[in-house]
Design a protein around this motif. Structure first.
Motif, PDB file in Angstrom:
ATOM      1  N   ILE A  16      53.778  99.946  48.301  1.00  0.00           N
ATOM      2  CA  ILE A  16      54.504  98.650  48.230  1.00  0.00           C
ATOM      3  C   ILE A  16      54.749  98.190  46.727  1.00  0.00           C
ATOM      4  O   ILE A  16      55.988  97.726  46.525  1.00  0.00           O
ATOM      5  N   LEU A  17      53.881  98.497  45.581  1.00  0.00           N
ATOM      6  CA  LEU A  17      54.040  97.847  44.500  1.00  0.00           C
ATOM      7  C   LEU A  17      55.422  98.613  43.814  1.00  0.00           C
ATOM      8  O   LEU A  17      56.284  98.142  43.269  1.00  0.00           O
ATOM      9  N   ALA A  18      55.337  99.976  44.424  1.00  0.00           N
ATOM     10  CA  ALA A  18      56.539 100.890  43.722  1.00  0.00           C
ATOM     11  C   ALA A  18      57.847 100.405  44.399  1.00  0.00           C
ATOM     12  O   ALA A  18      59.017 100.324  43.536  1.00  0.00           O
ATOM     13  N   GLY A  19      57.834 100.060  45.488  1.00  0.00           N
ATOM     14  CA  GLY A  19      58.922  99.587  46.410  1.00  0.00           C
ATOM     15  C   GLY A  19      59.591  98.352  45.864  1.00  0.00           C
ATOM     16  O   GLY A  19      60.628  97.869  45.771  1.00  0.00           O
ATOM     17  N   LEU A  20      58.625  97.251  45.428  1.00  0.00           N
ATOM     18  CA  LEU A  20      58.975  95.982  44.572  1.00  0.00           C
ATOM     19  C   LEU A  20      59.494  96.222  43.618  1.00  0.00           C
ATOM     20  O   LEU A  20      60.527  95.608  43.125  1.00  0.00           O
ATOM     21  N   GLN A  21      58.945  97.033  42.804  1.00  0.00           N
ATOM     22  CA  GLN A  21      59.514  97.318  41.390  1.00  0.00           C
ATOM     23  C   GLN A  21      60.937  97.869  41.558  1.00  0.00           C
ATOM     24  O   GLN A  21      62.031  97.548  40.589  1.00  0.00           O
ATOM     25  N   ALA A  22      61.102  98.803  42.436  1.00  0.00           N
ATOM     26  CA  ALA A  22      62.416  99.420  42.476  1.00  0.00           C
ATOM     27  C   ALA A  22      63.195  98.370  42.963  1.00  0.00           C
ATOM     28  O   ALA A  22      64.589  98.325  42.442  1.00  0.00           O
ATOM     29  N   MET A  23      62.989  97.582  44.146  1.00  0.00           N
ATOM     30  CA  MET A  23      63.841  96.595  44.533  1.00  0.00           C
ATOM     31  C   MET A  23      64.130  95.591  43.433  1.00  0.00           C
ATOM     32  O   MET A  23      65.633  95.242  43.314  1.00  0.00           O
ATOM     33  N   LEU A  24      63.382  95.186  42.717  1.00  0.00           N
ATOM     34  CA  LEU A  24      63.635  94.164  41.576  1.00  0.00           C
ATOM     35  C   LEU A  24      64.326  94.396  40.362  1.00  0.00           C
ATOM     36  O   LEU A  24      64.951  93.776  39.551  1.00  0.00           O
ATOM     37  N   ALA A  25      64.446  95.831  40.205  1.00  0.00           N
ATOM     38  CA  ALA A  25      64.969  96.462  38.863  1.00  0.00           C
ATOM     39  C   ALA A  25      66.378  96.213  38.915  1.00  0.00           C
ATOM     40  O   ALA A  25      66.914  96.309  37.786  1.00  0.00           O
ATOM     41  N   GLY A  26      66.999  96.008  40.188  1.00  0.00           N
ATOM     42  CA  GLY A  26      68.474  95.700  40.169  1.00  0.00           C
ATOM     43  C   GLY A  26      68.807  94.366  39.789  1.00  0.00           C
ATOM     44  O   GLY A  26      69.987  94.116  39.812  1.00  0.00           O
ATOM     45  N   PHE A  27      67.848  93.653  39.493  1.00  0.00           N
ATOM     46  CA  PHE A  27      68.033  92.257  39.117  1.00  0.00           C
ATOM     47  C   PHE A  27      67.252  91.958  37.840  1.00  0.00           C
ATOM     48  O   PHE A  27      66.878  90.808  37.604  1.00  0.00           O
ATOM     49  N   GLY A 104      54.752  79.501  48.317  1.00  0.00           N
ATOM     50  CA  GLY A 104      55.947  79.885  49.224  1.00  0.00           C
ATOM     51  C   GLY A 104      55.282  81.132  50.066  1.00  0.00           C
ATOM     52  O   GLY A 104      53.916  81.613  49.548  1.00  0.00           O
ATOM     53  N   TYR A 105      55.999  81.384  51.163  1.00  0.00           N
ATOM     54  CA  TYR A 105      55.236  82.588  52.067  1.00  0.00           C
ATOM     55  C   TYR A 105      56.514  83.175  52.652  1.00  0.00           C
ATOM     56  O   TYR A 105      57.544  82.472  53.383  1.00  0.00           O
ATOM     57  N   LEU A 106      56.793  84.610  52.305  1.00  0.00           N
ATOM     58  CA  LEU A 106      57.752  85.193  52.837  1.00  0.00           C
ATOM     59  C   LEU A 106      57.238  86.716  53.535  1.00  0.00           C
ATOM     60  O   LEU A 106      55.920  87.117  53.183  1.00  0.00           O
ATOM     61  N   LEU A 107      58.122  87.059  54.333  1.00  0.00           N
ATOM     62  CA  LEU A 107      57.857  88.333  55.082  1.00  0.00           C
ATOM     63  C   LEU A 107      58.253  89.570  54.406  1.00  0.00           C
ATOM     64  O   LEU A 107      59.185  89.627  53.811  1.00  0.00           O
ATOM     65  N   LYS A 108      57.753  90.762  54.447  1.00  0.00           N
ATOM     66  CA  LYS A 108      57.849  91.900  53.576  1.00  0.00           C
ATOM     67  C   LYS A 108      59.321  92.589  54.041  1.00  0.00           C
ATOM     68  O   LYS A 108      59.536  93.404  53.333  1.00  0.00           O
ATOM     69  N   ARG A 109      59.838  92.135  54.948  1.00  0.00           N
ATOM     70  CA  ARG A 109      60.863  92.436  55.489  1.00  0.00           C
ATOM     71  C   ARG A 109      62.263  91.918  54.659  1.00  0.00           C
ATOM     72  O   ARG A 109      63.654  92.321  54.794  1.00  0.00           O
ATOM     73  N   VAL A 110      62.013  91.112  53.867  1.00  0.00           N
ATOM     74  CA  VAL A 110      63.147  90.154  52.885  1.00  0.00           C
ATOM     75  C   VAL A 110      63.488  91.373  52.223  1.00  0.00           C
ATOM     76  O   VAL A 110      63.130  92.203  51.755  1.00  0.00           O
ATOM     77  N   ASP A 111      65.156  91.050  51.883  1.00  0.00           N
ATOM     78  CA  ASP A 111      65.719  91.840  51.189  1.00  0.00           C
ATOM     79  C   ASP A 111      65.969  91.316  49.805  1.00  0.00           C
ATOM     80  O   ASP A 111      65.226  90.413  49.255  1.00  0.00           O
ATOM     81  N   GLY A 112      66.482  92.540  49.094  1.00  0.00           N
ATOM     82  CA  GLY A 112      66.163  92.098  47.369  1.00  0.00           C
ATOM     83  C   GLY A 112      66.898  90.797  47.035  1.00  0.00           C
ATOM     84  O   GLY A 112      66.407  90.048  46.416  1.00  0.00           O
ATOM     85  N   PRO A 113      68.407  90.386  47.255  1.00  0.00           N
ATOM     86  CA  PRO A 113      68.784  89.271  46.716  1.00  0.00           C
ATOM     87  C   PRO A 113      68.131  87.993  47.544  1.00  0.00           C
ATOM     88  O   PRO A 113      68.021  87.142  46.630  1.00  0.00           O
ATOM     89  N   GLU A 114      67.605  88.033  48.919  1.00  0.00           N
ATOM     90  CA  GLU A 114      66.903  87.072  49.092  1.00  0.00           C
ATOM     91  C   GLU A 114      65.716  86.808  48.421  1.00  0.00           C
ATOM     92  O   GLU A 114      65.071  85.680  48.111  1.00  0.00           O
ATOM     93  N   LEU A 115      64.935  87.849  48.081  1.00  0.00           N
ATOM     94  CA  LEU A 115      63.644  87.788  47.421  1.00  0.00           C
ATOM     95  C   LEU A 115      63.810  87.128  45.871  1.00  0.00           C
ATOM     96  O   LEU A 115      63.146  86.108  45.601  1.00  0.00           O
ATOM     97  N   VAL A 116      64.830  87.763  45.342  1.00  0.00           N
ATOM     98  CA  VAL A 116      65.153  87.134  44.164  1.00  0.00           C
ATOM     99  C   VAL A 116      65.329  85.567  43.867  1.00  0.00           C
ATOM    100  O   VAL A 116      65.096  84.682  43.158  1.00  0.00           O
TER     101      VAL A 116
END
Length: 218
Positions: A16-27, A104-116
């Motif tokens: 999960i940590l690696a996935g989040l790092q990869a997702m946020l790296a584009g922003f 805040g409270y978000l679900l793990k299916r959130v995509d990158g743009p929405e999370l940012v």
């Protein structure tokens, strides 16, 4: 140019940590991950040292409670706002998270743009809730106001925890509660630990005092 939101990631799963790092790296121009942790102790030390804008946290960290960690972080580093990222799409978790001080409270299916976008909103002082939960929360809040749920629901108690608390107020022992509800004593103890946390107490007598003071059981 605006300053990127500084974020610390907290999850007990490396993937999960690696996935989040990869997702946020584009922003990178909008969000910067300044650290990550896999346990409550690691997270506490990291957040205290780095004082990020946002802590992205799971509700459960193995045997640890993300809710307890949220209370600790917001009490110790109030400028760091906590956002829960969870698989649990239950509005009761959201109410409990917000009571614990989360922003805040978000679900793990959130995509990158929405999370940012949500992280930026929280960093600005807003409170965010996953859109799929917001409507259900409004309905639940209205029903709580009308008293349509079991005693203690407005404090986040489940129906079973409410039943255990009512028997506790009635003076029953753990063994007697287990027999009445056809549960094991260990399950009763688990329910007690949960309701203690939600009522913000540490023992039976304090839980009973809160229940009586707030008129949960008459």
């Amino acid at each position: 140019m605006s300053v990127p939101v500084r974020v610390v990631l907290v999850d007990d799963h490396e993937m999960i940590l690696a996935g989040l790092q990869a997702m946020l790296a584009g922003f990178a121009g909008r969000v910067r991950v300044v650290g990550q942790a896999g346990t409550g102790d690691e997270a506490t030390r990291l957040v205290t040292a780095l004082r990020p804008d946002v802590v992205l946290l799971d509700v459960r960290l193995g045997p640890e409670s993300g809710l307890d960690l949220c209370r600790l972080i917001t009490g110790r580093v109030p400028e760091s706002r906590v956002v829960f990222l969870s698989v649990y799409d239950d509005e009761q978790y959201v109410f409990e998270a917000l009571r614990a001080g989360a922003g805040g409270y978000l679900l793990k299916r959130v995509d990158g743009p929405e999370l940012v976008r949500r992280l930026e909103e929280v960093a600005r002082g807003e409170t965010v809730v996953d859109p799929t939960l917001a409507g259900r929360m409004a309905v639940t809040a209205a029903r709580l106001t009308r008293g349509e749920f079991w005693p203690g629901a407005d404090r986040g108690l489940t129906q079973r925890e409410s039943e255990v608390l009512s028997l506790l107020v009635g003076g029953l022992s753990n063994k007697a509660i287990a027999a009445r509800l056809v549960l094991s004593e260990e399950t009763v103890k688990s329910h007690l630990r949960a309701l203690y946390r939600k009522l913000e107490v540490t023992d039976r007598s304090a839980a009973i005092a809160v229940a009586l003071r707030e008129g949960l059981f008459r």
